[in-house]
Design a protein around this motif. Structure first.
Motif, PDB file in Angstrom:
ATOM      1  N   ALA A   1      33.615  37.672  40.027  1.00 62.34           N
ATOM      2  CA  ALA A   1      33.892  36.524  39.159  1.00 62.34           C
ATOM      3  C   ALA A   1      34.475  36.977  37.830  1.00 62.34           C
TER       4      ALA A   1
ATOM      5  N   GLN B   1      27.629  28.715  43.827  1.00 63.67           N
ATOM      6  CA  GLN B   1      27.456  29.891  42.970  1.00 63.67           C
ATOM      7  C   GLN B   1      27.437  29.576  41.475  1.00 63.67           C
TER       8      GLN B   1
ATOM      9  N   VAL C   1      39.850  29.191  43.195  1.00 62.63           N
ATOM     10  CA  VAL C   1      38.758  29.976  42.614  1.00 62.63           C
ATOM     11  C   VAL C   1      37.944  30.637  43.712  1.00 62.63           C
ATOM     12  N   TYR C   2      37.542  29.863  44.718  1.00 63.19           N
ATOM     13  CA  TYR C   2      36.674  30.415  45.755  1.00 63.19           C
ATOM     14  C   TYR C   2      37.450  31.309  46.717  1.00 63.19           C
TER      15      TYR C   2
ATOM     16  N   PHE D   1      31.754  32.323  34.538  1.00 64.80           N
ATOM     17  CA  PHE D   1      32.089  31.735  35.830  1.00 64.80           C
ATOM     18  C   PHE D   1      31.959  30.215  35.793  1.00 64.80           C
TER      19      PHE D   1
ATOM     20  N   LEU E   1      37.474  34.488  44.947  1.00 61.01           N
ATOM     21  CA  LEU E   1      36.192  35.189  45.062  1.00 61.01           C
ATOM     22  C   LEU E   1      36.124  35.978  46.362  1.00 61.01           C
TER      23      LEU E   1
ATOM     24  N   ASP F   1      28.108  39.748  39.745  1.00 63.12           N
ATOM     25  CA  ASP F   1      29.155  38.883  39.209  1.00 63.12           C
ATOM     26  C   ASP F   1      30.456  39.647  38.974  1.00 63.12           C
TER      27      ASP F   1
ATOM     28  N   ASN G   1      28.072  36.586  32.172  1.00 62.22           N
ATOM     29  CA  ASN G   1      28.857  36.423  33.391  1.00 62.22           C
ATOM     30  C   ASN G   1      28.659  35.052  34.006  1.00 62.22           C
ATOM     31  N   GLN G   2      27.428  34.541  33.980  1.00 60.33           N
ATOM     32  CA  GLN G   2      27.175  33.198  34.492  1.00 60.33           C
ATOM     33  C   GLN G   2      27.939  32.147  33.692  1.00 60.33           C
TER      34      GLN G   2
END
Length: 462
Positions: free
Chosen positions: A251, A123, A210-211, A177, A214, A248, A173-174
């Protein structure tokens, strides 16, 4: 037959922060070869790490090819696997890496000349240093990059140079993250990243957290944004339909400060209760919002889940009226806490005057209620719960309108309450104590009280 690296004349050195697939590409390209499809499949089995036998076999094959030139951390690769679905974010493992599609930051590649391990993370879509989007497709032929089709010196099979590809700016947002992933404790970054990535709000976390966050945040979003009656329908049922949250959203939720986090969740909670005019709103245990409460109250969480859990717990403490029933009762979020406090104060004063005119509870009934230390939770009796909430809302409405006590003759003539219910000194205790009293009385008595309250609301002064 794969050729061992010891048989190649050119020996490239493994760089700090370099991906394993990118190193093999540089090694093969330095000796005039492309990555064979068999080698790409072997890499894919090692990266995914989902099967039982494939990762150890792939690891042995690659280590045999590398010889002693590069020592791979066996424990890192063999303990890595994807998070199982619906794990509630409890799985403490590394996420499966993406070997396809191959991603590049054009500027990082031109500066360093090798492929970063950061670009393989699931991602990720932006470079946190240069703030541009990562490339997954050739700018000329539009084909998705893959290691077996890339030519040496970072060229696509069509002859287009990746380094000379046009630059596109990434979204906010990208970038946020990508910055969150780059700040993980267990990600190996190139030396050029030192002091070039802005520190994130959160510190002291790992990639698996982190994941897992998510996944956990995704379930939190569903609990907040989906109606229980529409839970069987897909979120995006129409073409080109986009919900009010972005892709997003989760995130950004992980990276938000506690104050921002509370604001975002509360904003969606307000939309959730749009149309409710009463002070209290009842939510059935089949609703997604009720499942959210159960969800945040159990389990062992990582860094981000703990942060979200604390904020949600604070929000529930502020907006939930705790009663021993199966449904959840919330204060209407459309009513501000300040206004709600003012209404509760008016309710306390009004109730203090009204309760003086209500008779004492029969000693035998009072003794029976006192023996019930914990009020029974009446599971599944939705009509009972709605009646209880309706009584509290009607009493609140009459108090807010400052109704004359003479209008409530039905209550003062026929209702009986314990002495403790007359001595309430805190505005926040009135609805709580009234609700607790109503939960311990028999069902038929509750409906009788409800009819008295409705009758009092309809009465007009003579």
């Amino acid at each position: 037959m794969l050729i061992p690296f010891s048989d190649f004349p050119v020996r490239a050195q493994f760089q700090q922060g370099e991906s394993l697939a990118g190193y093999l590409y540089r090694f093969q390209g330095g000796n005039g070869h492309r990555i064979a499809r068999r080698l790409e499949h072997t890499l894919g089995a090692l990266y995914r790490g989902t099967a039982t036998d494939a990762p150890p076999a792939a690891f042995d094959t690659l280590q045999m090819l590398l010889g002693t030139s590069t020592e791979l951390d066996r424990t890192w690769w063999l303990r890595k696997r994807r998070l199982p679905k619906c794990s509630n974010g409890h799985e403490n493992s590394r996420p499966g890496l993406n070997i396809t599609p191959v991603r590049f930051c054009v500027l990082c590649l031109s500066e360093c000349g090798f492929h970063f391990a950061l670009w393989e993370l699931p991602q990720i879509a932006a470079c946190p240093v240069h703030q541009i989007r990562l490339y997954e497709h050739c700018a000329l032929c539009a084909k998705t990059f893959s290691w077996s089709e890339l030519m040496p010196d970072w060229f696509c099979a069509c002859g287009q140079s990746i380094i000379n590809a046009p630059i596109k700016l990434a979204s906010r947002n990208q970038l946020l993250f990508a910055q969150l992933l780059a700040e993980s404790e267990d990600i190996d970054l190139p030396s050029r990243f030192n002091n070039r990535v802005e520190p994130s709000i959160s510190q002291g976390y790992t990639l698996s957290e982190v994941y897992a966050g998510l996944e956990w945040g995704g379930r939190l979003r569903k609990a907040l944004c989906r109606d229980g009656h529409r839970s069987r329908k897909p979120i995006q049922s129409k073409r080109n339909y986009r919900p009010f949250w972005s892709d997003d959203w989760v995130a950004v939720l992980l990276m938000a400060s506690p104050d921002e986090l509370k604001h975002r969740i509360l904003r969606i909670l307000v939309r959730r209760f749009r149309g409710h005019k009463d002070l209290l709103c009842s939510v059935t245990k089949l609703d997604w919002l009720y499942r959210l409460m159960r969800f945040v109250g159990t389990g062992n969480y990582g860094y981000f889940q703990t942060k979200i859990r604390m904020v949600v717990a604070q929000m529930l403490a502020e907006y939930q009226l705790k009663l021993p029933i199966s449904s959840a009762v919330f204060y209407n979020p459309w009513i501000s806490p300040t206004r709600r406090c003012e209404n509760q104060t008016r309710l306390m004063h009004w109730w203090a005057n009204l309760s003086k005119h209500i008779g004492d509870l029969d000693p035998e009934m009072l003794r029976y209620q006192q023996t019930t230390v914990i009020p029974p939770i009446k599971y599944g009796k939705r009509e009972y719960e709605l009646e209880l909430v309706d009584i509290l809302n009607r009493l609140s409405s009459v108090a807010f309108e400052q109704a004359d006590l003479a209008d409530c003759r039905a209550l003062s003539y026929w209702w009986r309450i314990p002495k403790d219910l007359r001595e309430l000194q805190s505005p926040s205790d009135v609805l709580q104590q009234l609700g607790l009293h109503l939960t311990v009385i028999p069902d038929y008595e509750l409906y009788f009280v409800g009819s008295l309250v409705r009758l009092a609301c309809q009465e007009k002064p003579a």
